[in-house]
Motif scaffolding. Structure first.
Motif, PDB file in Angstrom:
ATOM      1  N   PRO A 166       0.821  -1.229   0.000  1.00 42.86           N
ATOM      2  CA  PRO A 166       0.000   0.000   0.000  1.00 42.86           C
ATOM      3  C   PRO A 166       0.849   1.271   0.000  1.00 42.86           C
ATOM      4  N   LEU A 167       1.962   1.261   0.751  1.00 46.11           N
ATOM      5  CA  LEU A 167       2.815   2.454   0.767  1.00 46.11           C
ATOM      6  C   LEU A 167       3.373   2.738  -0.633  1.00 46.11           C
ATOM      7  N   GLY A 168       3.698   1.661  -1.346  1.00 39.36           N
ATOM      8  CA  GLY A 168       4.184   1.824  -2.714  1.00 39.36           C
ATOM      9  C   GLY A 168       3.139   2.477  -3.601  1.00 39.36           C
ATOM     10  N   TRP A 169       1.890   2.026  -3.435  1.00 37.34           N
ATOM     11  CA  TRP A 169       0.793   2.626  -4.219  1.00 37.34           C
ATOM     12  C   TRP A 169       0.594   4.093  -3.847  1.00 37.34           C
ATOM     13  N   ILE A 170       0.716   4.390  -2.554  1.00 42.99           N
ATOM     14  CA  ILE A 170       0.557   5.790  -2.122  1.00 42.99           C
ATOM     15  C   ILE A 170       1.639   6.648  -2.776  1.00 42.99           C
ATOM     16  N   ALA A 171       2.874   6.149  -2.730  1.00 41.33           N
ATOM     17  CA  ALA A 171       3.992   6.910  -3.295  1.00 41.33           C
ATOM     18  C   ALA A 171       3.792   7.130  -4.794  1.00 41.33           C
ATOM     19  N   LEU A 172       3.405   6.055  -5.480  1.00 46.64           N
ATOM     20  CA  LEU A 172       3.199   6.146  -6.929  1.00 46.64           C
ATOM     21  C   LEU A 172       2.070   7.126  -7.256  1.00 46.64           C
ATOM     22  N   SER A 173       0.978   7.016  -6.511  1.00 42.82           N
ATOM     23  CA  SER A 173      -0.185   7.873  -6.775  1.00 42.82           C
ATOM     24  C   SER A 173       0.156   9.337  -6.548  1.00 42.82           C
ATOM     25  N   ILE A 174       0.853   9.614  -5.454  1.00 42.84           N
ATOM     26  CA  ILE A 174       1.189  11.006  -5.142  1.00 42.84           C
ATOM     27  C   ILE A 174       2.151  11.563  -6.186  1.00 42.84           C
ATOM     28  N   LEU A 175       3.082  10.705  -6.609  1.00 41.50           N
ATOM     29  CA  LEU A 175       4.056  11.141  -7.618  1.00 41.50           C
ATOM     30  C   LEU A 175       3.339  11.526  -8.917  1.00 41.50           C
ATOM     31  N   VAL A 176       2.448  10.644  -9.360  1.00 41.16           N
ATOM     32  CA  VAL A 176       1.718  10.915 -10.613  1.00 41.16           C
ATOM     33  C   VAL A 176       0.813  12.139 -10.440  1.00 41.16           C
ATOM     34  N   ALA A 177       0.097  12.190  -9.314  1.00 42.60           N
ATOM     35  CA  ALA A 177      -0.839  13.305  -9.087  1.00 42.60           C
ATOM     36  C   ALA A 177      -0.085  14.635  -9.019  1.00 42.60           C
ATOM     37  N   ALA A 178       1.081  14.627  -8.366  1.00 45.62           N
ATOM     38  CA  ALA A 178       1.845  15.870  -8.232  1.00 45.62           C
ATOM     39  C   ALA A 178       2.296  16.381  -9.601  1.00 45.62           C
ATOM     40  N   ARG A 179       2.559  15.442 -10.509  1.00 49.14           N
ATOM     41  CA  ARG A 179       3.034  15.846 -11.838  1.00 49.14           C
ATOM     42  C   ARG A 179       1.899  16.175 -12.793  1.00 49.14           C
ATOM     43  N   ARG A 180       0.784  15.490 -12.622  1.00 45.07           N
ATOM     44  CA  ARG A 180      -0.248  15.583 -13.663  1.00 45.07           C
ATOM     45  C   ARG A 180      -1.520  16.329 -13.271  1.00 45.07           C
ATOM     46  N   LEU A 181      -1.813  16.387 -11.967  1.00 50.68           N
ATOM     47  CA  LEU A 181      -3.111  16.942 -11.573  1.00 50.68           C
ATOM     48  C   LEU A 181      -3.191  18.432 -11.910  1.00 50.68           C
TER      49      LEU A 181
END
Lengths: 306, 394
Positions: B374-389
């Motif tokens: 789950p921590l990996g998913w959180i990190a991945l999601s935040i990384l993508v969201a920070a770049r794309r949102l």
């Protein structure tokens, strides 16, 4: 360049491009404190882009902005705390109550006026517990104006504040803006309603294709057309133009015919004689002074809302 | 700070005032918890689990010799007797005296189709001879694969028959008792003997509520606010996207806290789940679940161009992630491609970790994986969201 005393906002050489299109093309103007400054122009003239830069929503490509006595590259939190903005587009959360919307926006500022005071100002006290989704278009626009006034701003931006409203709702907004002007607020307004510009403005700048093509007070701008009077009537399907031997410039604008004359009585006599001979009914005929629409028409050959 | 708190309050208020979100985030999880517990609530309760089982012995005793089929019947009969005043595991339905066995079989099959019987066990003619001659002896078991109770009963019956089979082999001298491998009786998911479906389900439904609120609520709220230019109104004030993010997250946390309180009270005091959520590990996994699903919501918001697109993505992800994460039922044997979903699904790890944290199961997933995936998913999601949102409508 530094703005002198009494100038709240000064813009020099402001430019914004979108690809090859220059939405704002090196415009300069200044807004004295306590005045209503109106940017008039048709859709796509660059009014909203100019305002979005000044509201902090976009960064300019080049140009200088001097706001509240400070020269800045772009508008940021510090300036926003002293500004109020009524956007052209924008909704509120439909399941919030009117008083909650005002309270929410007040919480974003370091200092905010009491909610009841704002509701009274925009005549929404009776609707304070209503949900946003229950408001009419005019009430929503007054609510939006309330959110722009919640911090008691020194500078107020109103981007097309009455677009889409019915005449009554429009006059309600005008009344509120006139009160704000009387209170000494500085207001930057964009509109494509010439009546709105003429009613509310101290200064008007007319934009077209990203540039300012004329600027001054409404009286000065209309005086550019000389001491003319305009006779206007509609004549669908009319062939040819009226003959006015006493002098006058005749223009067609769709079904409308505009006759600009300097000496009204002989011109009117000639026009009536011509109409009688040619069987033209002169429907909806009015005699009026030139307005900002005529100024724009004389400068560009187009109407404001084309 | 007051702006952040006001935003949190706004997000919570509007989520609860809108009927659609109120239904999906609060009412539906409660409904699911109650209805699933009512349907499957007896599963695993000591003395509380009872299956209606048809038993038909078609063996003909005319040939003489040991009655091995009779041993099978005795074994099932013994299971079908009440013990210590508690309801037996099986309630046996057998042909009455003089009743035609084939006729009974036809009737039993019909009752199985209608759900009145959970399973039907048939001992075939020639069963005794087949065992004694070393041929393949087969007991037929009819179940309805569309019913979960039927499948569970089938698993228990197979276990019973396996035990009988060994007993028969020992009695007939074909099996060395010393070499017998005793079958260790494992309750579902390897947990304590007093397995209760309500206690298994409650944490799952709480996570499902968090999951739904994150997967649908987060992109829904952000993208609709963006598309309708609500956010634009915020950006002309001193409010920054970072403060908005914090306020929104706090509001979402408040929503999930409310979901937890409502479901806990109903599960605990209405359905007797008996789950100890005060354990630190349980609280940690609830928090991990909230953060994972929140970041999933931001991930969806960042890759969708419009609010409708965001809802479509959430819908596509919803079913596989929710039902292949062990929220409602233990994950049994699944085909390979579904196993792949289970393995990458953060819900699997959070649900398993939470149940282990609550002491409900021993768990088959390592605690490290339960946290790291789950921590990996959180990190991945935040990384993508920070770049794309994008905070501005396209």
């Amino acid at each position: 360049m530094t703005a002198g005393n009494g100038i709240l906002l000064q813009v020099s050489g402001l430019t914004k491009r979108y690809g090859e299109v220059r939405a704002v093309d090196g415009i300069s103007f200044s807004v004295p404190r306590g005045t209503v400054f109106t940017i008039l122009g048709p859709n796509g003239a660059g009014k909203t882009t100019t305002l979005e830069i000044l509201e902090g929503l976009r960064a300019p490509d080049s140009g200088e902005i001097e706001l509240f006595g400070r020269r800045i590259a772009r508008v940021d939190r510090r300036e926003k705390a002293r500004m109020g903005v009524l956007l052209q587009e924008g909704n509120f959360e439909p399941y919030l109550r009117v008083k909650e919307v005002i309270g929410l926006f007040g919480s974003f500022f370091p200092r905010a006026r009491p909610v009841n005071e704002i509701l009274e100002l925009v005549a929404l006290t009776e609707k304070r517990n209503a949900f946003v989704k229950e408001l009419s278009g005019g009430q929503r626009q007054r609510l939006a104006l309330g959110t722009a006034l919640v911090n008691d701003p020194d500078l107020l931006f109103l981007d097309e504040p009455t677009t889409g409203l019915d005449p009554q709702a429009r006059r309600n907004i005008w009344s509120i803006v006139a009160d704000l002007k009387d209170q000494g607020k500085t207001i930057v307004l964009t509109t494509h309603y010439m009546e709105e510009a003429e009613t509310l403005s101290d200064q008007v700048c007319i934009m077209d294709h990203g540039r300012i093509i004329a600027a001054g007070s409404p009286r000065v701008l209309t005086a550019r057309l000389g001491e003319e009077t305009i006779i206007e009537f509609t004549a669908p399907g009319m062939i040819g133009v009226p003959v006015v031997p006493s002098g006058g410039k005749v223009r067609r604008d769709g079904d409308a015919v505009l006759v600009e004359v300097t000496d009204l009585v002989p011109a009117l006599r000639d026009l009536l004689a011509w109409a009688h001979e040619n069987g033209v009914p002169l429907d909806n005929m009015i005699i009026r002074q030139p307005n900002l629409e005529d100024v724009f028409l004389s400068l560009t050959g187009r109407r404001l809302r084309e | 700070m007051k702006g952040i708190v006001a935003l949190a309050r706004t997000h919570l208020l509007t989520s609860l005032r809108e009927r659609v979100t109120l239904f999906w985030f609060i009412v539906f999880p409660v409904f699911l918890l109650v209805i699933l517990t009512l349907i499957f609530g007896n599963i695993g309760r000591q003395g509380g689990m009872n299956f209606q089982v048809g038993l038909i012995n078609l063996e003909d005793r005319a040939g003489g010799g040991p009655d091995l089929a009779g041993i099978v019947v005795e074994a099932f009969t013994a299971i079908g007797e009440p013990r210590d005043g508690k309801e037996p595991l099986f309630t046996l339905h057998r042909p009455g005296p003089g009743e035609d066995k084939q006729g009974f079989l036809t009737r039993a099959e019909e009752e199985l189709r209608r759900g009145k019987l959970t399973a039907v066990v048939i001992i075939p003619r020639g069963f005794n001879r087949a065992i004694l001659s070393g041929e393949r002896a087969e007991i037929t078991l009819y179940v309805d694969p569309t019913r979960d109770g039927s499948q569970l009963a089938a698993a228990i019956i197979r276990e019973v028959i396996s035990g009988i089979d060994r007993e028969i082999l020992v009695r007939t001298g074909r099996f060395d008792q010393e070499r017998a491998v005793p079958v260790r009786s494992e309750p579902l998911e390897g947990g304590p003997v007093s397995f209760s479906y309500a206690s298994f389900l409650l944490p799952g439904v709480i996570l499902m509520a968090f999951f739904t609120a994150g997967l649908f609520g987060v992109p829904g709220a952000i993208l609709y606010a963006r598309d309708r230019f609500q956010l634009r109104r915020y950006w002309v004030t001193p409010l920054t996207p970072a403060r908005y993010f914090i306020g929104f997250t706090l509001g979402q946390g408040g929503l999930c806290l409310l979901q937890f309180v409502v479901l806990f009270l109903i599960g605990e005091y209405g359905l007797g789940a008996g789950v100890d959520f005060s354990r630190p590990a349980a609280a940690a996994f609830l928090l991990l679940g909230f953060l994972t699903f929140l970041s999933f919501g931001f991930l969806i918001a960042s890759i969708a161009r419009t609010a409708n697109g965001g809802m479509a993505i959430a819908n596509i992800l919803n079913i596989p992630l929710m039902f292949l994460g062990g929220l409602f039922f233990p994950l049994g044997e699944l085909p390979g491609f579904l196993q792949a979903v289970v393995l990458v699904n953060p819900v699997t790890y959070i649900a398993a970790g939470l149940r282990v944290g609550l002491g409900l199961t021993k768990g088959t997933i390592s605690p490290i994986a339960s946290v790291l995936v789950p921590l990996g998913w959180i990190a991945l999601s935040i990384l993508v969201a920070a770049r794309r949102l994008s905070w501005e409508a396209a």
